[in-house]
Design a protein around this motif. Structure first.
Motif, PDB file in Angstrom:
ATOM      1  N   THR A 169      -8.038 -58.673  51.610  1.00 24.61           N
ATOM      2  CA  THR A 169      -6.850 -59.513  51.783  1.00 24.61           C
ATOM      3  C   THR A 169      -5.658 -58.707  52.317  1.00 24.61           C
ATOM      4  O   THR A 169      -4.675 -59.264  52.767  1.00 24.61           O
ATOM      5  CB  THR A 169      -6.438 -60.156  50.443  1.00 24.61           C
ATOM      6  OG1 THR A 169      -6.283 -59.098  49.485  1.00 24.61           O
ATOM      7  CG2 THR A 169      -7.491 -61.148  49.961  1.00 24.61           C
ATOM      8  N   HIS A 170      -5.726 -57.390  52.192  1.00 31.52           N
ATOM      9  CA  HIS A 170      -4.677 -56.528  52.762  1.00 31.52           C
ATOM     10  C   HIS A 170      -5.264 -55.156  53.066  1.00 31.52           C
ATOM     11  O   HIS A 170      -6.382 -54.849  52.638  1.00 31.52           O
ATOM     12  CB  HIS A 170      -3.463 -56.422  51.825  1.00 31.52           C
ATOM     13  CG  HIS A 170      -3.795 -55.888  50.460  1.00 31.52           C
ATOM     14  ND1 HIS A 170      -3.992 -54.560  50.199  1.00 31.52           N
ATOM     15  CD2 HIS A 170      -3.964 -56.520  49.270  1.00 31.52           C
ATOM     16  CE1 HIS A 170      -4.264 -54.383  48.922  1.00 31.52           C
ATOM     17  NE2 HIS A 170      -4.257 -55.562  48.334  1.00 31.52           N
ATOM     18  N   VAL A 176     -13.796 -59.740  46.175  1.00 33.18           N
ATOM     19  CA  VAL A 176     -13.317 -60.935  46.889  1.00 33.18           C
ATOM     20  C   VAL A 176     -14.137 -62.181  46.540  1.00 33.18           C
ATOM     21  O   VAL A 176     -13.841 -63.277  47.004  1.00 33.18           O
ATOM     22  CB  VAL A 176     -13.322 -60.705  48.417  1.00 33.18           C
ATOM     23  CG1 VAL A 176     -12.318 -59.626  48.800  1.00 33.18           C
ATOM     24  CG2 VAL A 176     -14.720 -60.331  48.924  1.00 33.18           C
TER      25      VAL A 176
END
Ligand SMILES: *Cc1c(COP(=O)(O)O)cnc(C)c1O
Length: 385
Positions: free
Chosen positions: A225-226, A237
């Motif tokens: 996500t980053h 995830v």
């Protein structure tokens, strides 16, 4: 007792496993990817994901296909319970399609009729698990056509069928399905003690199964996500499991795969001998579809009971008493108490029940000698004539 199935372990297999024990990695090393590549290359698949059993492979396959609570999974009642349980793991409901009386595989005509009915009731399946019983492939072309028409996904449970072919391509080529699953249990054709594999040509399904077999954790920054916090970083995830295969198992699998074609050829040699020697007994011998080259995990005969002096059970017991480790594959899954409680009745699938009342699996494995096989045939002759 001559067993119905047994692993064949060579000195090369033993050396391969010992080599891993002396190496730096017992898990998550180079052997698992090498085993995956070996299987993918052999069967002609783009991706192969090794796991700790075929049961786990079926579970992550269903998860990757998005099977969930409101969904249905259909399979054949004549299979090991794992082919159906994978649907229940995902919270889906399970139903069955009766078998073809010639191949004993899920019957495409019965599937079509059931799909038509399900469509009017708005309960079409999301996933159909096609099991290649005894190693003989299902009529995959017919199933794939129905999948297109009714919008379901197809998993091939090829636990019996590695090394077999359908329409001249190896089973696992994924031409007629989304995912194919293999088992490496010791009674199967190739073994890793416990172990399984899911193969697919689909990038997204492969990526999902890779996540689900190892906690839902990734070290691939493109899935995060980053940006990674640092070189130590990983992200969870999705919710996955620990279904990983060990390096020891993978090394054994690589070594066994070198002999796969020989294993299957030997099984065909044994089947031919059985066909020849049993042809005058009151038995229905395995019928082979001309489109298929079976992996021949099992050699199942059906008693022609009207021509037998003894009952199915008596023949089975008499064989065991003579040291022949016959077995019965399988007790129809819908008659298991756990499934019965869901409302299934034995006669919901009459072809499966007819099969169950007559079937016997004779010894079939690559190490079976001609002399042992003669013993099996002699025992059958003395009991049946
Ligand atoms: C053996 C088998 C399985 C389960 O395999 P495991 O590797 O023991 O989990 C699933 N389906 C079929 C048809 C099997 O024969």
């Amino acid at each position: 007792m001559i067993p119905y199935g047994k692993q064949e372990i060579s000195q090369a297999d033993i050396d391969a496993v010992v080599e891993v024990l002396k190496s730096d990695f017992l898990t998550q090393g180079p052997m698992v990817p090498k085993f995956e590549q070996t299987v993918a290359d052999h069967v002609g698949a783009k991706y192969a994901l090794a796991v700790n059993s075929a049961t786990s492979a079926l579970h992550i396959a269903c998860m990757a296909l998005g099977l969930g609570k409101a969904d249905w999974l259909w399979t054949t009642p004549v299979t090991f319970v794992a082919s159906a349980n994978c649907g229940l793991y995902c919270g889906a409901q399970v139903d069955f399609v009766d078998i073809d009386p010639l191949t004993y595989n899920l019957c495409p005509e019965a599937l079509k009729a059931k799909l038509e009915k399900a469509k009017t009731e708005n309960r079409l399946p999301k996933v159909v698990v096609a099991v290649h019983l005894c190693g003989q492939p299902c009529n995959m072309k017919a199933i794939a056509d129905l999948a297109l028409r009714y919008g379901f996904k197809v998993i091939e449970d090829a636990s019996h069928a590695i090394g077999g072919r359908y329409r001249s391509e190896y089973i696992g080529s994924s031409r007629y399905s989304d995912i194919t699953v293999f088992s490496f249990h010791p009674v199967k054709i190739v073994t890793t003690a416990e172990g399984g594999m899911a193969v697919t040509d689909n990038d997204e399904l492969a990526q999902k199964m890779d996540l689900f077999r190892s906690h839902g954790i990734t070290r691939n920054s493109s899935l995060m996500t980053h940006e990674p916090d640092g070189p130590w970083y990983y992200q969870q995830v999705a919710l996955g499991y620990n279904y990983r295969m060990t390096e020891l198992q993978a090394a054994l699998g690589i070594s066994q795969m070198q002999r796969l074609d020989d294993f299957v050829a030997r099984r065909h040699g044994l089947a031919k001998r059985y066909d020849e020697m049993l042809k005058d007994l009151p038995l229905t011998l395995p019928w082979q579809h001309p489109d298929s080259y079976s992996g021949l995990h099992l050699y199942v005969v059906r008693l022609q009971l009207e021509k037998c002096r003894h009952s199915h059970r008596e023949v089975f017991e008499a064989l065991r008493e003579r040291g022949i480790g016959v077995n019965l594959h399988y007790i129809p899954v819908h008659t298991q108490p756990y499934y019965e409680r869901m409302g299934f009745k034995a006669n919901d699938f009459p072809q499966a029940m007819a099969y169950y009342s007559e079937a016997i699996s004779l010894p079939m494995f690559q190490g079976l000698t001609n002399e042992q096989q003669d013993q099996v045939v002699g025992a059958l002759e003395s009991i049946l004539t």
